[in-house]
Design a protein around this motif. Structure first.
Motif: not given
Length: 144
Positions: A136, A139-140, A142-144
């Motif tokens: 998580q 992902q945060y 990477r801006g996903e």
């Protein structure tokens, strides 16, 4: 963090094998070998009164030179037993097991045994939760 009830639902084998305090240690050893478990909750009149483990056998039987055939489980079981309820979280269980030097923790609800957690169950879940958190966070980032 998950609760004990949530973790128990994820376990592949939910059946809890038990033994009576008046059965012989040899019976406990046979059952642990057959079921491929390292400990058995000791149940008397529906209540958990102790836990007998391979560690109890090694320390209280082998080192003491006692016979497995004529010794009741009651003589070597670990008691009083520390238990948890299904609503407890995994972190609390890990702290309890660490502080009390336990490898197995019976789960009791309304006075009845409903499960048995091992330190391995808890470590596996803690690792899975950490892996999920890392994913998580990645992902945060990477801006996903």
């Amino acid at each position: 963090m998950k609760t004990v009830a949530q973790l128990m639902k994820l376990k592949p084998h939910q059946e809890v094998f038990t033994i009576s305090p008046d059965q012989m240690v040899l019976d406990a050893l046979k059952q642990m070998a057959e079921k491929n478990v390292g400990a058995l909750p000791v149940v008397e009149n529906g209540a958990v009164v102790g836990v007998v483990s391979e560690r109890d056998y090694a320390r209280k039987m082998i080192l003491a030179g006692r016979s497995s055939v004529g010794t009741p489980v009651r003589a070597i079981m670990s008691a009083p037993v520390i238990t948890v309820g299904p609503g407890e979280n995994i972190e609390t269980c890990m702290n309890t097991m660490t502080d009390s030097h336990l490898r197995h923790l019976p789960v009791v609800e309304d006075g009845q045994l409903v499960g048995l957690l091992s330190i391995g169950d808890l470590v596996k879940e803690a690792i899975a939760e950490q892996a999920n958190l890392i994913q998580q966070l990645e992902q945060y980032i990477r801006g996903e």
